[in-house]
Scaffold this active site. Structure first.
Site, PDB file in Angstrom:
ATOM      1  N   LYS A  21     -19.382 -39.916  39.534  1.00 23.31           N
ATOM      2  CA  LYS A  21     -19.901 -38.967  40.524  1.00 23.31           C
ATOM      3  C   LYS A  21     -21.326 -39.348  40.962  1.00 23.31           C
ATOM      4  O   LYS A  21     -21.757 -39.032  42.064  1.00 23.31           O
ATOM      5  CB  LYS A  21     -19.875 -37.546  39.959  1.00 23.31           C
ATOM      6  N   TYR A  43     -10.522 -39.372  44.068  1.00 26.07           N
ATOM      7  CA  TYR A  43     -11.215 -38.795  42.907  1.00 26.07           C
ATOM      8  C   TYR A  43     -10.671 -39.362  41.592  1.00 26.07           C
ATOM      9  O   TYR A  43     -11.439 -39.765  40.709  1.00 26.07           O
ATOM     10  CB  TYR A  43     -11.086 -37.264  42.943  1.00 26.07           C
ATOM     11  N   SER A 103     -16.746 -38.870  34.750  1.00 26.62           N
ATOM     12  CA  SER A 103     -17.654 -38.196  35.703  1.00 26.62           C
ATOM     13  C   SER A 103     -18.924 -38.968  36.008  1.00 26.62           C
ATOM     14  O   SER A 103     -19.665 -38.571  36.919  1.00 26.62           O
ATOM     15  CB  SER A 103     -18.027 -36.814  35.187  1.00 26.62           C
ATOM     16  N   VAL A 121     -16.388 -37.474  30.444  1.00 28.28           N
ATOM     17  CA  VAL A 121     -15.577 -37.102  29.284  1.00 28.28           C
ATOM     18  C   VAL A 121     -14.963 -38.309  28.566  1.00 28.28           C
ATOM     19  O   VAL A 121     -14.289 -38.150  27.559  1.00 28.28           O
ATOM     20  CB  VAL A 121     -14.475 -36.067  29.611  1.00 28.28           C
TER      21      VAL A 121
HETATM   22  N1  GLN Z   1     -11.363 -36.988  35.170  1.00 32.14           N
HETATM   23  C1  GLN Z   1     -12.041 -35.881  34.576  1.00 32.14           C
HETATM   24  C2  GLN Z   1     -11.551 -34.587  35.192  1.00 32.14           C
HETATM   25  O1  GLN Z   1     -11.296 -34.594  36.344  1.00 32.14           O
HETATM   26  C3  GLN Z   1     -13.517 -36.054  34.726  1.00 32.14           C
HETATM   27  C4  GLN Z   1     -14.286 -34.930  34.104  1.00 32.14           C
HETATM   28  C5  GLN Z   1     -15.571 -35.334  33.439  1.00 32.14           C
HETATM   29  O2  GLN Z   1     -15.828 -36.469  33.075  1.00 32.14           O
HETATM   30  N2  GLN Z   1     -16.358 -34.326  33.218  1.00 32.14           N
HETATM   31  O3  GLN Z   1     -11.417 -33.565  34.587  1.00 32.14           O
END
Ligand code: GLN
Length: 305
Positions: A67, A189, A64, A259
């Site tokens: 993002k 994504y 994430s 994550v």
């Molecule tokens: N690829 C992970 C997901 O889509 C990214 C989530 C994260 O890092 N919070 O769930």
């Protein structure tokens, strides 16, 4: 050894054992295979000086944290218009929650939720010819490293198990908040989540956010000072999911986590810092990474407050 490097060594020794209390993300199988004992930390100052300790040069899945770069690109592409389709309030719910999206009729609370990032991906697909290649080029340029790329194994794993993201995309589409096909948006994504970088690269790539929107390495203006301030505000209020309040309380810096166990944080006018330790707390933030950042701001006295 610089005073900062000495501090980082001490923090690694103190923080590494904390990781035992966390759990590596298992819902993406490729992430579950990453050794849980890895720990890296890197500080890059505005003048380019690097201080690093532990596994700071080993690449990991940024998840994430991507993002942060995609919302920056979307702001560059269409400006404030993105906030007609995504909000800027903390969600108080998990990053991949479906419930709020239904109640709020397809407008994700903020661009750092999975649903928000799917909308941002849709914006970029509409604004740019080769949207993902441009995002990757942007990250490489900020990090000063042309070899940064997608980790194919993680990408396959994301694709194979991303049912919840597919559900979010379908929801968004049903509310009219995606204009491209679901497969194209998900492909973008998943690819951004699968980018691999190390702590030094991550810290360096976030430096424009510590420098009023100008990349100190290239001199390029990435964001206006006002946009930069706003991205930092989003990081502070929404960058660590539904733990953003706790994180602001403990660490006191704008930050974005993933994550994969990475967190990048910014001290305006001074530096950017990245940490990596795969085991997560229940909210999905790196447990030892958050601990290390708390130690860093407490020892140095540097925070935005
Ligand atoms: N690829 C992970 C997901 O889509 C990214 C989530 C994260 O890092 N919070 O769930």
């Amino acid at each position: 050894m610089s005073a900062l490097a000495g501090l980082l060594e001490a923090i690694v020794a103190e923080a590494r054992p904390q990781a035992a209390r966390g759990t590596v993300a298992r819902y993406i199988p490729a992430l579950a295979r990453v050794p849980a004992d890895r720990f890296g930390i890197a500080v890059v100052e505005l003048d380019g000086s690097v201080h690093a300790s532990g596994d700071a040069h080993e690449r990991f899945s940024i998840q994430s944290i991507a993002k942060l770069f995609s919302v920056t690109q979307a702001l560059r592409a269409i400006g404030e218009g993105i906030f007609l389709r995504v909000g800027r309030e903390p969600s108080g719910t998990a990053f991949n929650s479906l419930v709020q999206l239904e109640v709020e009729r397809g407008i994700p609370r903020n661009p750092f939720l999975n649903a928000g990032a799917l909308v941002v991906a849709d914006v970029l697909l509409g604004a740019r010819e080769a949207a993902f290649d441009e995002l990757l080029a942007f990250i490489r340029e900020r990090a000063g490293s042309g070899t940064i790329d997608v980790d194919r194994e993680v990408l396959d794993s994301e694709r194979a198990t991303g049912f919840r993201n597919a559900a979010l995309a379908n929801f968004l589409r049903s509310f009219g908040n995606l204009t491209h096909g679901i497969d194209a948006v998900l492909a973008f994504y998943f690819a951004q989540c699968s980018i691999a970088m190390n702590c030094v690269e991550l810290a360096r790539s976030a430096l424009f956010l510590a420098n009023r929107g100008v990349c100190p390495r290239t001199g390029e203006r990435v964001l206006t000072p006002s946009q930069c301030k706003r991205v930092n505000a989003l990081m502070l209020t929404c960058g660590t999911y539904d733990a953003a309040g706790d994180f602001a309380y403990e660490v006191g810096l704008p930050a974005k986590s993933g994550v994969g166990g990475g967190i990048v944080a910014v001290i305006p006018e001074r530096l950017a810092i990245a940490v990596w330790s795969p085991p997560l707390d229940p909210k999905g933030n790196s447990l030892a990474g958050s601990f290390a950042l708390e130690r860093f701001t407490t020892h140095t006295g540097w925070s935005i407050f």
